[in-house]
Design a protein around this motif. Structure first.
Motif, PDB file in Angstrom:
ATOM      1  N   UNK A 124       0.815  -1.226   0.000  1.00  0.00           N
ATOM      2  CA  UNK A 124       0.000   0.000   0.000  1.00  0.00           C
ATOM      3  C   UNK A 124       0.842   1.265   0.000  1.00  0.00           C
ATOM      4  N   UNK A 125       2.019   1.198   0.610  1.00  0.00           N
ATOM      5  CA  UNK A 125       2.890   2.373   0.612  1.00  0.00           C
ATOM      6  C   UNK A 125       3.354   2.699  -0.805  1.00  0.00           C
ATOM      7  N   UNK A 126       3.681   1.668  -1.588  1.00  0.00           N
ATOM      8  CA  UNK A 126       4.114   1.896  -2.963  1.00  0.00           C
ATOM      9  C   UNK A 126       2.946   2.388  -3.820  1.00  0.00           C
ATOM     10  N   UNK A 127       1.742   1.888  -3.529  1.00  0.00           N
ATOM     11  CA  UNK A 127       0.562   2.409  -4.235  1.00  0.00           C
ATOM     12  C   UNK A 127       0.360   3.888  -3.933  1.00  0.00           C
ATOM     13  N   UNK A 128       0.535   4.250  -2.661  1.00  0.00           N
ATOM     14  CA  UNK A 128       0.421   5.662  -2.295  1.00  0.00           C
ATOM     15  C   UNK A 128       1.499   6.498  -2.972  1.00  0.00           C
ATOM     16  N   UNK A 129       2.682   5.916  -3.151  1.00  0.00           N
ATOM     17  CA  UNK A 129       3.774   6.631  -3.831  1.00  0.00           C
ATOM     18  C   UNK A 129       3.376   6.937  -5.278  1.00  0.00           C
ATOM     19  N   UNK A 130       2.719   5.973  -5.910  1.00  0.00           N
ATOM     20  CA  UNK A 130       2.248   6.193  -7.279  1.00  0.00           C
ATOM     21  C   UNK A 130       1.199   7.309  -7.307  1.00  0.00           C
ATOM     22  N   UNK A 131       0.306   7.328  -6.308  1.00  0.00           N
ATOM     23  CA  UNK A 131      -0.694   8.397  -6.220  1.00  0.00           C
ATOM     24  C   UNK A 131      -0.036   9.757  -6.037  1.00  0.00           C
ATOM     25  N   UNK A 132       1.029   9.784  -5.229  1.00  0.00           N
ATOM     26  CA  UNK A 132       1.735  11.049  -4.989  1.00  0.00           C
ATOM     27  C   UNK A 132       2.351  11.571  -6.284  1.00  0.00           C
ATOM     28  N   UNK A 133       2.966  10.663  -7.061  1.00  0.00           N
ATOM     29  CA  UNK A 133       3.592  11.095  -8.330  1.00  0.00           C
ATOM     30  C   UNK A 133       2.551  11.735  -9.239  1.00  0.00           C
ATOM     31  N   UNK A 134       1.397  11.090  -9.339  1.00  0.00           N
ATOM     32  CA  UNK A 134       0.345  11.651 -10.201  1.00  0.00           C
ATOM     33  C   UNK A 134      -0.215  12.949  -9.614  1.00  0.00           C
ATOM     34  N   UNK A 135      -0.356  12.990  -8.295  1.00  0.00           N
ATOM     35  CA  UNK A 135      -0.881  14.199  -7.650  1.00  0.00           C
ATOM     36  C   UNK A 135       0.072  15.375  -7.723  1.00  0.00           C
ATOM     37  N   UNK A 136       1.371  15.102  -7.859  1.00  0.00           N
ATOM     38  CA  UNK A 136       2.354  16.194  -7.907  1.00  0.00           C
ATOM     39  C   UNK A 136       2.144  17.083  -9.131  1.00  0.00           C
ATOM     40  N   UNK A 137       1.436  16.571 -10.155  1.00  0.00           N
ATOM     41  CA  UNK A 137       1.170  17.386 -11.353  1.00  0.00           C
ATOM     42  C   UNK A 137       0.371  18.637 -11.002  1.00  0.00           C
ATOM     43  N   UNK A 138      -0.386  18.582  -9.908  1.00  0.00           N
ATOM     44  CA  UNK A 138      -1.200  19.732  -9.522  1.00  0.00           C
ATOM     45  C   UNK A 138      -0.359  20.896  -9.004  1.00  0.00           C
ATOM     46  N   UNK A 139       0.912  20.641  -8.709  1.00  0.00           N
ATOM     47  CA  UNK A 139       1.789  21.743  -8.275  1.00  0.00           C
ATOM     48  C   UNK A 139       2.047  22.729  -9.404  1.00  0.00           C
ATOM     49  N   UNK A 140       1.634  22.377 -10.622  1.00  0.00           N
ATOM     50  CA  UNK A 140       1.832  23.303 -11.741  1.00  0.00           C
ATOM     51  C   UNK A 140       1.049  24.597 -11.528  1.00  0.00           C
ATOM     52  N   UNK A 141      -0.029  24.541 -10.712  1.00  0.00           N
ATOM     53  CA  UNK A 141      -0.802  25.774 -10.460  1.00  0.00           C
ATOM     54  C   UNK A 141       0.023  26.786  -9.676  1.00  0.00           C
ATOM     55  N   UNK A 142       1.106  26.307  -9.029  1.00  0.00           N
ATOM     56  CA  UNK A 142       1.997  27.205  -8.289  1.00  0.00           C
ATOM     57  C   UNK A 142       3.239  27.539  -9.110  1.00  0.00           C
ATOM     58  N   UNK A 143       3.219  27.145 -10.407  1.00  0.00           N
ATOM     59  CA  UNK A 143       4.362  27.362 -11.304  1.00  0.00           C
ATOM     60  C   UNK A 143       5.614  26.651 -10.825  1.00  0.00           C
TER      61      UNK A 143
END
Length: 247
Positions: free
Chosen positions: A179-198
């Motif tokens: 589950x930790x590795x699954x969460x890591x995959x979610x984090x990688x995909x979620x990091x794309x939202x940091x683009x709103x902060x440039x």
């Protein structure tokens, strides 16, 4: 190699070719020609985006592991206020979209404490968002150790160190990893939202290159492929761990 393995390999190859054919069809149906070479001058920018995406994801994973464990301890505390505080925090995070949390952290909570480091606040938002999920991972892993095992450890006279070193931690880690590795995959995909902060992660880097080249189709395909190159090996590694440890 037996016939079953050969059949599986052929099936997966056909599945991959089917998806590739679909993507190729979508690209060919575009009104403009497909020329990925226009992104060559932006290799350094895109490489930086990939590096930052992985770096931010690792920092978020480690931060949420630590904060998640703290919140797990609070959730099993004998102090009712701490248990209630953990529940309220969990419900708030579950009800908040990640994008909203990042924006609230960067433009509302941070400035209230005279912190205007948008990148740092965005990463903090990611960590906070993943904390309840990590707390639940700890909860499931530790709950897997039955009461009879504790009784057996007491019966054989294990010290506290021996209990954790030889019985509890090895079992918890085995259950914790997938589950930790699954969460890591979610984090990688979620990091794309940091683009709103440039913040220069992969999504933002590709978007900047697109704005210079106007090669939007090529950019979206490149972005998609690069994310898959990061997440699919991670997904396969998680499955390998599950098979290796027979979880």
């Amino acid at each position: 190699m037996n016939s079953t393995s050969t059949s599986n390999i052929i099936s997966y190859l056909l599945a991959v070719l089917t998806v590739a054919a679909f993507v190729a069809t979508v690209v060919l149906l575009q009104s403009s020609s497909f020329d990925i070479s226009s992104f060559e001058p932006y290799q350094n920018l895109i490489t930086t985006g990939i590096y930052n995406t992985i770096l931010v994801s690792i920092i978020t994973l480690l931060g949420s592991l630590i904060l998640g464990f703290i919140f797990y301890l609070l959730s099993v505390s004998k102090v009712k206020y701490l248990v209630a505080l953990t529940d309220v925090f969990t419900e708030i995070i579950y009800g908040t979209p990640l994008l909203v949390l990042i924006i609230v952290m960067a433009f509302l909570i941070g400035p209230a404490f005279n912190n205007y480091n948008r990148n740092l606040l965005g990463i903090t938002g990611l960590i906070v968002y993943m904390t309840p999920y990590m707390k639940n991972v700890y909860k499931s892993a530790i709950a897997s150790i039955g009461e009879e095992q504790y009784l057996a450890m007491d019966l054989f006279g294990f010290t506290s160190y021996q209990k954790y070193r030889y019985i509890i931690i090895p079992q918890v880690v085995r259950i914790l990893m997938p589950p930790m590795m699954n969460n890591f995959s979610l984090i990688i995909k979620g990091s794309a939202l940091l683009n709103v902060l440039s913040y220069t992660e992969l999504f933002y880097a590709i978007r900047v290159a697109q704005s210079k080249t106007f090669a939007f189709v090529e950019g979206y395909v490149l972005m998609w492929v690069l994310y898959l190159l990061i997440t699919i090996p991670l997904s396969q590694f998680t499955k390998w761990i599950e098979r290796k440890w027979a979880l």
